[in-house]
Design an enzyme around this catalytic site. Structure first.
Site, short mmCIF file in Angstrom:
data_model
loop_
_atom_site.label_atom_id
_atom_site.label_comp_id
_atom_site.label_asym_id
_atom_site.label_seq_id
_atom_site.Cartn_x
_atom_site.Cartn_y
_atom_site.Cartn_z
N TYR A 16 0.84 -1.20 0.00
CA TYR A 16 0.00 0.00 0.00
C TYR A 16 0.88 1.26 0.00
O TYR A 16 0.65 2.19 -0.77
CB TYR A 16 -0.93 -0.04 1.22
N GLU A 38 -11.20 5.69 5.32
CA GLU A 38 -10.67 6.41 6.48
C GLU A 38 -11.74 6.57 7.56
O GLU A 38 -11.44 6.45 8.74
CB GLU A 38 -10.10 7.77 6.08
N TRP A 46 -5.16 0.56 10.50
CA TRP A 46 -5.22 0.62 9.03
C TRP A 46 -5.04 -0.77 8.46
O TRP A 46 -5.61 -1.09 7.42
CB TRP A 46 -4.18 1.60 8.50
#
Length: 184
Positions: A16, A38, A46
């Site tokens: 990522y 988010e 995350w």
């Protein structure tokens, strides 16, 4: 090859980091995807969101905000049963709400991209940090944008979440100075 500290030793986060994080985004559908992810991440790692990303993509109609804005109670119940996503009613309802607010911004500005990049005069904010510990969780800029988004009807997008979004979509370059992605 040196990378930002937060992704070292984790293949999913490293991929990522290398391919997406901090790359300037100008496509509205990608902006919405990151806003959705988010807001779902709030209070979670995350890593959890990245592991569930494809499930989110499927559950939320490929992040199509026009479809999401039309979701009703039956769709909410369906999503609450989906073990592949974050099953928190208020977050799911906020995604639907935010899709409507997103469309309203497009109607006002032509594109969401025009709205969000105006806050930095269409320029990338490049910060210089040697360690991850130096990177703030929010700034005056994220405070301001968060408040503006709230005024425009968005939910679950506080300053910390907005700052993470700005980093993700490349409006803020918080790659460490030693990172190979710095300034790219």
């Amino acid at each position: 090859m040196k990378r930002c500290d937060w992704c070292e030793g984790n293949d999913l986060q490293q991929d990522y980091h290398d391919k997406e994080w901090g790359v300037p985004v100008h496509e509205d559908h990608i902006h919405f995807e990151f806003l959705l992810l988010e807001s779902m991440q709030s209070g979670l790692s995350w890593q959890t969101i990245l592991m569930k990303r494809e499930n989110f993509r499927t559950a939320f109609d490929q992040f199509d905000y026009n479809l999401i804005a039309q979701y009703d109670e039956l769709k909410i119940v369906e999503l609450l049963k989906n073990e592949g996503i974050i099953r928190y009613r208020k977050k799911i309802e906020s995604v639907i709400n935010n899709a409507t607010a997103f469309i309203a911004i497009q109607e006002e500005y032509g594109r969401f991209n025009e709205y969000i990049w105006q806050f930095t005069n269409k320029k990338i904010v490049v910060n210089h940090y040697k360690t991850g510990e130096e990177i703030p969780s929010k700034t005056v800029l994220s405070d301001f944008i968060s408040l503006d988004l709230k005024k425009k009807g968005f939910k679950f997008l506080g300053s910390i979440t907005v700052y993470a979004y700005l980093q993700a979509v490349g409006i803020i370059d918080d790659h460490l100075d030693c990172c190979f992605k710095k300034g790219q």
